[in-house]
Scaffold this active site. Structure first.
Site, PDB file in Angstrom:
ATOM      1  N   ASP A   1      47.984  -0.751 -16.509  1.00  0.00           N
ATOM      2  CA  ASP A   1      46.717  -0.060 -16.686  1.00  0.00           C
ATOM      3  C   ASP A   1      46.218  -0.128 -18.128  1.00  0.00           C
ATOM      4  O   ASP A   1      46.919  -0.576 -19.032  1.00  0.00           O
ATOM      5  CB  ASP A   1      46.857   1.405 -16.260  1.00  0.00           C
ATOM      6  CG  ASP A   1      48.172   2.047 -16.705  1.00  0.00           C
ATOM      7  OD1 ASP A   1      48.656   1.685 -17.792  1.00  0.00           O
ATOM      8  OD2 ASP A   1      48.701   2.885 -15.976  1.00  0.00           O
TER       9      ASP A   1
ATOM     10  N   ASN B   1      52.583  14.837 -11.556  1.00  0.00           N
ATOM     11  CA  ASN B   1      51.933  15.037 -10.253  1.00  0.00           C
ATOM     12  C   ASN B   1      52.237  13.904  -9.280  1.00  0.00           C
ATOM     13  O   ASN B   1      51.621  13.802  -8.226  1.00  0.00           O
ATOM     14  CB  ASN B   1      50.420  15.195 -10.425  1.00  0.00           C
ATOM     15  CG  ASN B   1      49.755  13.954 -11.028  1.00  0.00           C
ATOM     16  OD1 ASN B   1      50.422  12.952 -11.307  1.00  0.00           O
ATOM     17  ND2 ASN B   1      48.450  14.024 -11.227  1.00  0.00           N
TER      18      ASN B   1
ATOM     19  N   HIS C   1      51.902  10.616  -9.931  1.00  0.00           N
ATOM     20  CA  HIS C   1      51.107   9.396 -10.048  1.00  0.00           C
ATOM     21  C   HIS C   1      51.949   8.240 -10.589  1.00  0.00           C
ATOM     22  O   HIS C   1      52.886   8.446 -11.361  1.00  0.00           O
ATOM     23  CB  HIS C   1      49.842   9.610 -10.893  1.00  0.00           C
ATOM     24  CG  HIS C   1      50.066   9.699 -12.371  1.00  0.00           C
ATOM     25  ND1 HIS C   1      49.815  10.851 -13.087  1.00  0.00           N
ATOM     26  CD2 HIS C   1      50.468   8.783 -13.287  1.00  0.00           C
ATOM     27  CE1 HIS C   1      50.061  10.636 -14.370  1.00  0.00           C
ATOM     28  NE2 HIS C   1      50.474   9.386 -14.511  1.00  0.00           N
TER      29      HIS C   1
ATOM     30  N   GLU D   1      46.166   8.318  -8.983  1.00  0.00           N
ATOM     31  CA  GLU D   1      46.263   9.765  -8.954  1.00  0.00           C
ATOM     32  C   GLU D   1      46.358  10.285  -7.512  1.00  0.00           C
ATOM     33  O   GLU D   1      45.989   9.588  -6.561  1.00  0.00           O
ATOM     34  CB  GLU D   1      45.023  10.370  -9.628  1.00  0.00           C
ATOM     35  CG  GLU D   1      44.825   9.959 -11.084  1.00  0.00           C
ATOM     36  CD  GLU D   1      45.716  10.725 -12.046  1.00  0.00           C
ATOM     37  OE1 GLU D   1      46.638  11.432 -11.585  1.00  0.00           O
ATOM     38  OE2 GLU D   1      45.489  10.624 -13.262  1.00  0.00           O
TER      39      GLU D   1
END
Length: 254
Positions: free
Chosen positions: A67, A136, A138, A143
């Protein structure tokens, strides 16, 4: 899935670097999918040490990064391109032409995502994908949501992720709100996956990803469907898993 418990972060980094170095030695022109963040820094440091000793050769290795922030130039100290050069590329003999990272300055999201997918396809896919995991769940910047995004896409970062990354910027307001990221399909098509995790803040995400239901609300849970995943994590990150499963010196196999 094979899970290895590391004694501490240094042990985690050595174990992860061992797996990556084995890939490099077995296939000198391998395609490595690389990750950023705090977790891989020790792994990259160990790879550099072995390179300096003459144990590794990166001259034929090709890389694709997971990314990049949208809106940041490659020479911006907060960009992931800058991170990769600082923590690995500038210290080994990998040719610049073999390095692939999303272009954060491309405003046309559709164009950039198509370009990056084509890069991955032209390389013949990823041999080994290195991953971290967010609190979380990801992976990359995929996400939690209602579906698994398949290939490279532009994502709006959640408040949770912005808060987690704010420590790298002068203020929270400076954290980019968008990023280009490989999609779940890109990641899952890798021949092998290595996930590393450290610290108690990752414990719930680790448990939910590997022992909870497969759901886009926990993007890492998709890894349960891959047939060649290795996890290297310290005891804090594995705390909830260790309550139910014993990990021997040979690793836990699920």
């Amino acid at each position: 899935m094979r899970v290895y418990k590391a004694k501490d972060y240094n042990d985690l980094s050595r174990k992860a670097a061992n797996i990556i170095s084995a890939q490099i030695i077995m296939k000198p022109d391998a395609v490595l999918g690389l990750a950023t963040g705090e977790s891989p820094i020790g792994t990259y440091k160990q790879l550099i040490e072995w390179y300096n000793k003459g144990d590794l050769d990166f001259s034929e290795i090709r890389t694709v990064n997971l990314d990049e922030y949208k809106g940041l130039a490659a020479d911006n100290p907060q960009s992931y391109a800058y991170y990769m050069h600082t923590n690995l590329f500038d210290s080994v003999n990998i040719p610049a032409v073999n390095i692939n990272i999303p272009n954060g300055l491309e405003d046309d999201s559709v164009k950039e995502c198509m370009r990056y997918d084509n890069v991955i396809h032209q390389l013949g896919g990823i041999d080994l994908q290195l991953l971290g995991i967010g609190g979380n769940g990801h992976i990359g910047f995929n996400e939690p949501g209602n579906n698994f995004n398949k290939e490279t896409h532009c994502v709006t970062l959640t408040d949770n992720t912005i808060d987690a990354n704010a420590r790298f910027f002068a203020s929270r307001d400076e954290v980019p709100r968008y990023a280009y990221t490989m999609g779940i399909k890109n990641i899952m098509q890798a021949k092998s996956i290595l996930l590393i995790a450290s610290g108690e803040a990752k414990a719930q995400a680790m448990y939910d990803s590997f022992y909870g239901p497969i759901t886009p609300n926990v993007p890492g849970s998709i890894l349960q469907l891959h047939n060649n995943v290795t996890v290297v994590a310290d005891e804090a990150a594995l705390a909830l898993i260790l309550k139910e499963h014993e990990i021997t010196s040979g690793g836990l196999i699920k």
